[in-house]
Every structure is written in C-alpha cells, then in structure tokens.
Scaffold this motif. Sequence first.
Motif, PDB file in Angstrom:
ATOM      1  N   ALA A   1      -3.940  -1.470  -2.381  1.00 42.41           N
ATOM      2  CA  ALA A   1      -4.886  -0.662  -1.589  1.00 42.41           C
ATOM      3  C   ALA A   1      -6.135  -0.312  -2.385  1.00 42.41           C
ATOM      4  O   ALA A   1      -7.174   0.035  -1.796  1.00 42.41           O
ATOM      5  CB  ALA A   1      -4.205   0.614  -1.102  1.00 42.41           C
ATOM      6  N   SER A   2      -6.060  -0.397  -3.715  1.00 41.25           N
ATOM      7  CA  SER A   2      -7.220  -0.115  -4.571  1.00 41.25           C
ATOM      8  C   SER A   2      -7.865  -1.392  -5.095  1.00 41.25           C
ATOM      9  O   SER A   2      -8.700  -1.333  -6.000  1.00 41.25           O
ATOM     10  CB  SER A   2      -6.793   0.763  -5.749  1.00 41.25           C
ATOM     11  OG  SER A   2      -6.286   1.998  -5.307  1.00 41.25           O
TER      12      SER A   2
ATOM     13  N   GLY B   1      -8.874  -3.901   0.379  1.00 42.34           N
ATOM     14  CA  GLY B   1      -7.899  -2.835   0.204  1.00 42.34           C
ATOM     15  C   GLY B   1      -6.931  -2.666   1.348  1.00 42.34           C
ATOM     16  O   GLY B   1      -6.129  -1.724   1.335  1.00 42.34           O
TER      17      GLY B   1
ATOM     18  N   GLU C   1       2.755   4.931 -14.535  1.00 41.88           N
ATOM     19  CA  GLU C   1       2.983   6.230 -13.917  1.00 41.88           C
ATOM     20  C   GLU C   1       3.195   7.323 -14.971  1.00 41.88           C
ATOM     21  O   GLU C   1       4.155   7.275 -15.747  1.00 41.88           O
ATOM     22  CB  GLU C   1       4.189   6.149 -12.976  1.00 41.88           C
ATOM     23  CG  GLU C   1       4.566   7.439 -12.304  1.00 41.88           C
ATOM     24  CD  GLU C   1       3.383   8.098 -11.601  1.00 41.88           C
ATOM     25  OE1 GLU C   1       3.250   9.337 -11.730  1.00 41.88           O
ATOM     26  OE2 GLU C   1       2.590   7.383 -10.945  1.00 41.88           O
TER      27      GLU C   1
ATOM     28  N   PRO D   1       0.834  -1.217   0.000  1.00 36.00           N
ATOM     29  CA  PRO D   1       0.000   0.000   0.000  1.00 36.00           C
ATOM     30  C   PRO D   1       0.862   1.258   0.000  1.00 36.00           C
ATOM     31  O   PRO D   1       0.974   1.976   0.998  1.00 36.00           O
ATOM     32  CB  PRO D   1      -0.817  -0.139   1.285  1.00 36.00           C
ATOM     33  CG  PRO D   1       0.046  -0.957   2.191  1.00 36.00           C
ATOM     34  CD  PRO D   1       0.795  -1.917   1.307  1.00 36.00           C
TER      35      PRO D   1
ATOM     36  N   THR E   1       1.170   6.122  -5.256  1.00 35.83           N
ATOM     37  CA  THR E   1       0.207   5.926  -6.339  1.00 35.83           C
ATOM     38  C   THR E   1      -0.992   5.154  -5.808  1.00 35.83           C
ATOM     39  O   THR E   1      -0.873   4.410  -4.822  1.00 35.83           O
ATOM     40  CB  THR E   1       0.848   5.154  -7.510  1.00 35.83           C
ATOM     41  OG1 THR E   1      -0.131   4.917  -8.519  1.00 35.83           O
ATOM     42  CG2 THR E   1       1.417   3.819  -7.060  1.00 35.83           C
ATOM     43  N   ASP E   2      -2.137   5.317  -6.479  1.00 33.12           N
ATOM     44  CA  ASP E   2      -3.300   4.505  -6.101  1.00 33.12           C
ATOM     45  C   ASP E   2      -3.345   3.198  -6.888  1.00 33.12           C
ATOM     46  O   ASP E   2      -4.280   2.410  -6.732  1.00 33.12           O
ATOM     47  CB  ASP E   2      -4.600   5.296  -6.283  1.00 33.12           C
ATOM     48  CG  ASP E   2      -4.824   5.758  -7.727  1.00 33.12           C
ATOM     49  OD1 ASP E   2      -3.998   5.430  -8.612  1.00 33.12           O
ATOM     50  OD2 ASP E   2      -5.824   6.460  -7.966  1.00 33.12           O
ATOM     51  N   TYR E   3      -2.345   2.960  -7.727  1.00 37.33           N
ATOM     52  CA  TYR E   3      -2.307   1.719  -8.512  1.00 37.33           C
ATOM     53  C   TYR E   3      -1.582   0.653  -7.684  1.00 37.33           C
ATOM     54  O   TYR E   3      -0.406   0.340  -7.916  1.00 37.33           O
ATOM     55  CB  TYR E   3      -1.604   1.965  -9.836  1.00 37.33           C
ATOM     56  CG  TYR E   3      -1.878   0.914 -10.900  1.00 37.33           C
ATOM     57  CD1 TYR E   3      -3.179   0.495 -11.180  1.00 37.33           C
ATOM     58  CD2 TYR E   3      -0.837   0.365 -11.635  1.00 37.33           C
ATOM     59  CE1 TYR E   3      -3.431  -0.445 -12.163  1.00 37.33           C
ATOM     60  CE2 TYR E   3      -1.071  -0.574 -12.631  1.00 37.33           C
ATOM     61  CZ  TYR E   3      -2.381  -0.982 -12.876  1.00 37.33           C
ATOM     62  OH  TYR E   3      -2.634  -1.928 -13.854  1.00 37.33           O
ATOM     63  N   SER E   4      -2.308   0.119  -6.706  1.00 36.15           N
ATOM     64  CA  SER E   4      -1.696  -0.812  -5.759  1.00 36.15           C
ATOM     65  C   SER E   4      -2.768  -1.695  -5.137  1.00 36.15           C
ATOM     66  O   SER E   4      -3.968  -1.553  -5.409  1.00 36.15           O
ATOM     67  CB  SER E   4      -0.978  -0.037  -4.647  1.00 36.15           C
ATOM     68  OG  SER E   4      -1.901   0.440  -3.677  1.00 36.15           O
TER      69      SER E   4
END
Length: 430
Positions: free
Chosen positions: A95-96, A102, A132, A86, A90-93
């Motif tokens: 966690a998303s 998440g 990215e 997480p 970036t939100d590309y993980s």
Amino acid sequence: MTAETESALLAPTPEQLAWQRAGLGMFFHVGINTFAGKEWSDGTVPASDFAPTDLDAEEWVRTARDLGARYVVLTAKHHDGFCLWPTATTDYSVASSPWKDGSGDVVGDVAAACRKHGLGLGLYLSPWDRHEPCYEDPEAYDAFYLRQLRELCTNYGELFEVWFDGAGSAGRVYDWEAIGALLAELQPQAMVFNMGPATIRWVGNEDGLAADPCEYVTRSTDLNNYDPDVVELGQARYLPPECDVSLRRGWFWQEGEEPKSVEHLLEIHDRSLGLGANLLLNVPPDRRGRIDPVDAARLVELRAALDARFGAPVAADLRAIAAPAGARVEAELPGPTVFDHVELVEDVSTGQRVRAHRVLDSDGTVLAQGGTIGVRRIHRLPAAVEAASLILEVEGEGAVIEAVRVHDATGAPAPALPEDYRAPTDAPID
C-alpha cells in the motif's frame, strides 16, 4: 515402545494425507528483497523500492500448474517485515509502494489465480520481523502478529498451508497457543509448517533432499538452517516432511543467477518425492513481477524429463501372499515388461508401517531394497530389466501396499548432482 509400534499407532488426518498425496508444491519468494538485491534485508529498504512493472500472478500459478504442482506457497511477509497485502497493521506494505499506485494486493492476485487454476494456496508469514519496532516487546508483537495472521486467514479464502519459517527465531518464544487457536478457528484444514501447532515438518536442509528412512512420526524437528536449535515436541506426532529448495542459488531473484540443471532437479525429485516426502520448489519472480524466461524454459525441460521417465506407467495387479514374517506381495504385470524404475505406494491412512522392503524378480533376484515406502517410493534400477511379475517383501506389522508400478525411462535424462555441488547451509550475509 518401538519406533515401528509408535508409527503404527499414529495416523494422518484426512487433511495431512491429502497434502502428502498432493506431493509437489511451488514456492514464490518475492518482495522487497527482489528489488534490494538481497536475500535477507533488515527492514530499512524503503517500501517505494517495491516496483514491479508487469506483475502477473496468474503466470506464476500457471507455471506451477504446468509443472504438475498441486499447491503454491507465497512469501506474504519475509523477515524484513514487508507485507505483500495492504495490511492494517503497518505501512510497510504494498500500500506504500508505487505498484498500482498503492492499491495492489499480491496475496489477493495469487489467491485468485489459485482458485482459477485449481491449486491450493499456501502463505508464508515470517514470525521474525526486522522492521516492526514492537518485535522487541514479545507481548506487543504477539498481538501484532496475530492481527496479521487473522487478516491472511480471513480475507483470501481457504488455505492449503501456512508456513512458519524458523529463521531468526532461535531462543524466541511466540504465543503459539493463541496462534493455534486462531488457525483452528479460521483455517482448520490448513497444514501448518514446522512451528507451534505444526502438522507437517521441515526436512532439515535447504537442498531439497530427504533420506531413507523417511519417517512420518517424530518427537522433534529442526528449527532452521542457520541455528542448531531443535524443537522438542514432548511426544511423538505424525508430521510428514516437506523438502524446500530453490530453482536458483538464492531464494529471491537476483541478477546473474542461473537455474539448476535438469539432472540436478531430477536428483532432487527422486530424493524428495521419490522417498515419500513433499517437494516445495522455489521459483522466484523477477523485478518485472514475471517468471524469468530462463527459469520458465528450465521448468518446461524438467516437465518433459519427468514425462519421459514417468509418463507411461505400467500398473501391476497385486496379490498378498502368506509369509512367516512381514508381508509378501506378488505384483503381476500385464506381460513381459521392460522397465528401469519401480514405484511403490503404501496405504498410510492408518499409519506408516513399512520399516524395510525388498523388490525381487520371479527368480528371487533382488532388484531394489530400502527402508520406508510411505505415500510413494521410487527406485531407479542400475539397468533395465524385463519381467512379467515382481515380489515385494515388506517388514512392518499390518503394512498394506496400495500400488506397484514400473516405468521405462530408457533414453530420458538421468538424475545427477553437480560434482561441485555444496548444499547452501550458510546464513545470508546481508
């Protein structure tokens, strides 16, 4: 300066030598590609596609331990940019993703499993990032990448290896000075793979095969399997090679693929570890987040085959013998012994010195010969022999032989490459 003199002047650090002696590692390629059915996705696959139903990182690490691996390397971020931790960058993980609503952390789970089972933790952080947007701005991306690397180097304990894959980076210059400074600050003991402040190097192919001589000192390294680029180091460096290869055809788990045969894996073993290189064997978790049962069964077979070949070594007592040129070592076995493998170990703590060697029986018959020895060298003889002693002749100023062992693998599976085998040299098409 000759290659022999150059090699002798360059010695491994204690960390390099410990890594070389560890020998076998296990690679875990897992991420958004596992669910996209691709080897290289382009960063547009939704994070929500990462949805393992039963992810068990401890099973992965137990599988590595049971095979005999001493360390693992996890693809924390592949070229698609999807992060298995997480990250705040970036939100590309994960966690998303829907996995654990998440709140999951694959890197953290693998790190905990490594601590529990006593294996070294390695992390792969792709410099190339296809997701990215700031990748197109080198200065901005360098800062972004350093933040990601700092998270991995800070939050998961001591790292055994940091893996910089050169794929996609031909012609790109990263801020290796800043990356090296960060690693020196936070993970000074970690081996660094192939780029920037490298302390180990890629063997130059993805089929897991080293060559003889297997040199630990080099002035250049191959960047990746897909471009002709060579990284010129400017000066000779002690950079022992690591052979990476996948258990399956591809690096990520894909439906319908099968693991390599035991015989093929034994050939890889003998032509990587058996030539003095390290072996990093990729075992990709499936879409459940588990080791595919077919792969797990093949690894059990491989361990049994290795035990059948090398599980009952007979060690020799060594005595150096004065010789006009090179060195001559008498290896006295406990008594008449039947064997079909000879294993040699050179003391490389002050540098790799053996340039050539021959193994003879007491009658002077040459049983095996080759170039380098390094941290380990395994010779498979054409047929079993019986002997009570061996003579090892080596060329190389100041060479010291640490151990000679023999093995009887009668009846055990023999190494062999498939007749139709072709090394995977083409870039993925997706």
